[in-house]
Write a protein that holds these residues in place. Structure first.
Motif, short mmCIF file in Angstrom:
data_model
loop_
_atom_site.label_atom_id
_atom_site.label_comp_id
_atom_site.label_asym_id
_atom_site.label_seq_id
_atom_site.Cartn_x
_atom_site.Cartn_y
_atom_site.Cartn_z
N SER A 48 56.44 -72.11 -65.94
CA SER A 48 55.40 -73.10 -66.23
C SER A 48 54.09 -72.72 -65.54
CB SER A 48 55.84 -74.50 -65.85
OG SER A 48 56.11 -74.61 -64.46
N ALA A 49 54.19 -72.18 -64.33
CA ALA A 49 52.97 -71.77 -63.60
C ALA A 49 52.29 -70.61 -64.30
CB ALA A 49 53.33 -71.40 -62.17
N ALA A 50 53.06 -69.60 -64.71
CA ALA A 50 52.49 -68.44 -65.39
C ALA A 50 51.85 -68.84 -66.71
CB ALA A 50 53.57 -67.39 -65.61
N CYS A 51 52.48 -69.77 -67.43
CA CYS A 51 51.94 -70.22 -68.71
C CYS A 51 50.66 -71.02 -68.53
CB CYS A 51 52.98 -71.04 -69.46
SG CYS A 51 54.40 -70.07 -70.02
N GLN A 52 50.63 -71.87 -67.52
CA GLN A 52 49.44 -72.68 -67.27
C GLN A 52 48.22 -71.81 -66.99
OE1 GLN A 52 49.93 -75.63 -64.21
NE2 GLN A 52 47.87 -76.41 -64.42
N TYR A 53 48.44 -70.70 -66.30
CA TYR A 53 47.32 -69.84 -65.92
C TYR A 53 47.14 -68.64 -66.86
CZ TYR A 53 46.88 -72.68 -61.77
OH TYR A 53 46.69 -73.75 -60.92
N GLY A 54 47.95 -68.56 -67.91
CA GLY A 54 47.72 -67.56 -68.95
C GLY A 54 48.09 -66.14 -68.60
N HIS A 55 49.06 -65.96 -67.72
CA HIS A 55 49.45 -64.61 -67.31
C HIS A 55 50.53 -64.08 -68.26
CE1 HIS A 55 46.98 -65.24 -63.86
NE2 HIS A 55 47.78 -66.13 -63.31
N SER A 56 50.11 -63.48 -69.36
CA SER A 56 51.04 -63.10 -70.42
C SER A 56 52.03 -62.02 -69.99
CB SER A 56 50.27 -62.64 -71.66
OG SER A 56 49.44 -61.54 -71.37
N LYS A 57 51.61 -61.08 -69.17
CA LYS A 57 52.54 -60.03 -68.72
C LYS A 57 53.64 -60.64 -67.84
CE LYS A 57 49.34 -56.12 -68.91
NZ LYS A 57 48.64 -55.06 -68.14
N VAL A 58 53.26 -61.57 -67.00
CA VAL A 58 54.24 -62.25 -66.15
C VAL A 58 55.19 -63.08 -67.01
CG1 VAL A 58 54.57 -63.96 -64.33
CG2 VAL A 58 52.74 -62.26 -64.13
N VAL A 59 54.64 -63.78 -67.99
CA VAL A 59 55.47 -64.57 -68.91
C VAL A 59 56.52 -63.69 -69.56
CG1 VAL A 59 55.47 -65.88 -71.07
CG2 VAL A 59 53.73 -66.35 -69.33
N ASP A 60 56.11 -62.52 -70.02
CA ASP A 60 57.05 -61.58 -70.64
C ASP A 60 58.15 -61.19 -69.67
OD1 ASP A 60 57.77 -59.74 -72.88
OD2 ASP A 60 57.30 -58.21 -71.39
N THR A 61 57.79 -60.87 -68.43
CA THR A 61 58.77 -60.48 -67.42
C THR A 61 59.73 -61.63 -67.12
OG1 THR A 61 57.22 -58.91 -66.41
CG2 THR A 61 59.08 -59.64 -65.05
N LEU A 62 59.19 -62.82 -66.99
CA LEU A 62 60.03 -63.98 -66.69
C LEU A 62 61.02 -64.26 -67.81
CD1 LEU A 62 57.26 -66.31 -65.22
CD2 LEU A 62 59.18 -65.35 -63.94
N LEU A 63 60.55 -64.21 -69.04
CA LEU A 63 61.43 -64.49 -70.17
C LEU A 63 62.54 -63.44 -70.28
CD1 LEU A 63 58.81 -65.58 -72.86
CD2 LEU A 63 60.46 -67.05 -71.68
N LYS A 64 62.20 -62.20 -69.98
CA LYS A 64 63.20 -61.13 -70.02
C LYS A 64 64.24 -61.27 -68.90
CE LYS A 64 60.39 -57.62 -72.33
NZ LYS A 64 59.62 -56.35 -72.18
N ASN A 65 63.88 -62.03 -67.89
CA ASN A 65 64.80 -62.21 -66.75
C ASN A 65 65.38 -63.62 -66.69
OD1 ASN A 65 64.81 -59.71 -64.74
ND2 ASN A 65 62.77 -59.83 -65.69
N GLY A 66 65.46 -64.26 -67.83
CA GLY A 66 66.22 -65.50 -67.91
C GLY A 66 65.47 -66.79 -67.74
N ALA A 67 64.15 -66.75 -67.67
CA ALA A 67 63.40 -68.00 -67.54
C ALA A 67 63.65 -68.87 -68.78
CB ALA A 67 61.91 -67.72 -67.39
N ASN A 68 63.70 -70.17 -68.57
CA ASN A 68 64.02 -71.11 -69.64
C ASN A 68 62.75 -71.59 -70.33
OD1 ASN A 68 64.99 -73.09 -71.33
ND2 ASN A 68 66.01 -74.28 -69.72
N VAL A 69 62.60 -71.22 -71.59
CA VAL A 69 61.40 -71.57 -72.35
C VAL A 69 61.27 -73.09 -72.53
CG1 VAL A 69 62.42 -71.48 -74.66
CG2 VAL A 69 60.02 -70.82 -74.33
N HIS A 70 62.37 -73.82 -72.29
CA HIS A 70 62.38 -75.27 -72.45
C HIS A 70 62.21 -76.02 -71.12
CE1 HIS A 70 63.55 -74.40 -76.51
NE2 HIS A 70 64.71 -73.91 -76.15
N ASP A 71 61.82 -75.31 -70.05
CA ASP A 71 61.53 -75.98 -68.78
C ASP A 71 60.57 -77.15 -69.00
OD1 ASP A 71 63.05 -74.33 -67.19
OD2 ASP A 71 61.39 -73.03 -66.60
#
Length: 284
Positions: free
Chosen positions: A100-123
């Motif tokens: 949620s923090a990475a998405c709020q601040y628009g860090h797309s590369k971090v978002v990609d890394t988080l999603l690849k490592n199990g972050a829940n898109v429905h947080d």
């Protein structure tokens, strides 16, 4: 101080002296790893990990090193933390996660890394805001596309009924509105007060947003008191918005439940001049 400034030599000296614990905290529960992660000091973060620091310790607020690195967009630090057991499951006191923090601040590369490592898109934050909602609020189109491609629910509202499309419209993010609509956002979804995205865009005078919404033929944006998007544009003193809505056949002779016409809500001569021919045509 050494981690804040990225002074690796001093950090190593302190840790190797045996007088400083790798997991030492300040009065708020902040660890040296959190500071290094926030500041993006990769080498210091790695040294602390090698010295046995607990990667997933939480600050008083619930934030972890991964949260801080994600919030600040330090993708290499994020990858490092995952390499040594960083977890996406920890939440802050308001329900915030690294994603949620990475998405709020628009860090797309971090978002990609988080999603690849199990972050829940429905947080969700405790108020119901999802990563997609936060990205829509801030206008981060690339992140929005990433989330939607990963299964984010385009119409999932916050607890007050505010959907991502409504929030993007309020903030004037026309490209976000376009993307959300193309991915199936409900153009006529309303908040608990009954207002739609079109109503809010009209009140704010976000004309590019109005144009995108009109392509999808949205409703008049009724509020519970019967006010329409045209009422909203007039109340917001948005002359171009009034003309856009009139051009899309908005009816200036439609009253709200207080029996007020759009023309009753303004003293602006140019808005009255825009409305008058349509009122006359409608009454003829």
């Amino acid at each position: 101080m050494s981690t804040r400034k990225g002074n690796l030599a001093l950090l190593q000296l302190l840790l190797n002296s045996g007088r400083v614990d790798a997991d030492c905290r300040d009065s708020f529960g902040t660890t040296a790893l959190m500071v290094a992660s926030y500041s993006g000091h990769y080498d210091c973060a790695r040294e602390l990990i090698m010295q046995g620091t607990d990667i997933n310790l939480q600050r008083e607020t619930g934030s972890t090193a991964l949260f801080f690195a994600s919030q600040q967009g330090h993708n290499e630090v994020v990858k490092l933390l995952f390499e040594f057991g960083g977890s996406t499951e920890f939440q802050t006191k308001d329900g915030g996660t690294a994603l949620s923090a990475a998405c709020q601040y628009g860090h797309s590369k971090v978002v990609d890394t988080l999603l690849k490592n199990g972050a829940n898109v429905h947080d969700q934050l405790h108020d119901g805001a999802t990563p997609l909602f936060l990205a829509s609020q801030e206008g981060h189109v690339t992140v929005i596309r990433q989330l939607l491609s990963s299964g984010a629910k385009v119409n999932h509202p916050r607890e007050d009924g505010t959907a991502p499309l409504w929030m993007a419209a309020q903030m004037g993010h026309s490209e976000v509105v376009k993307v959300l609509l193309l991915r199936g956002a409900d153009r006529d979804a309303d908040r608990k007060d009954g207002s739609t995205a079109l109503f809010k865009a009209a009140f704010k005078g976000h004309n590019a947003v109005i144009e995108e919404l009109l392509k999808f033929s949205p409703s008049l944006g009724l509020l519970k008191n019967g006010s329409t998007a045209l009422h909203a544009a007039v109340m917001g003193d948005n002359h171009k918005s009034v003309n856009l809505l009139l051009g899309a056949n908005a009816d200036p002779t439609l009253p709200n439940k207080d029996n007020e016409l759009p023309a009753d809500l303004t003293k602006s001569n140019r808005i009255l001049r825009a409305l008058r021919p349509h009122i006359l045509n409608g009454s003829s």
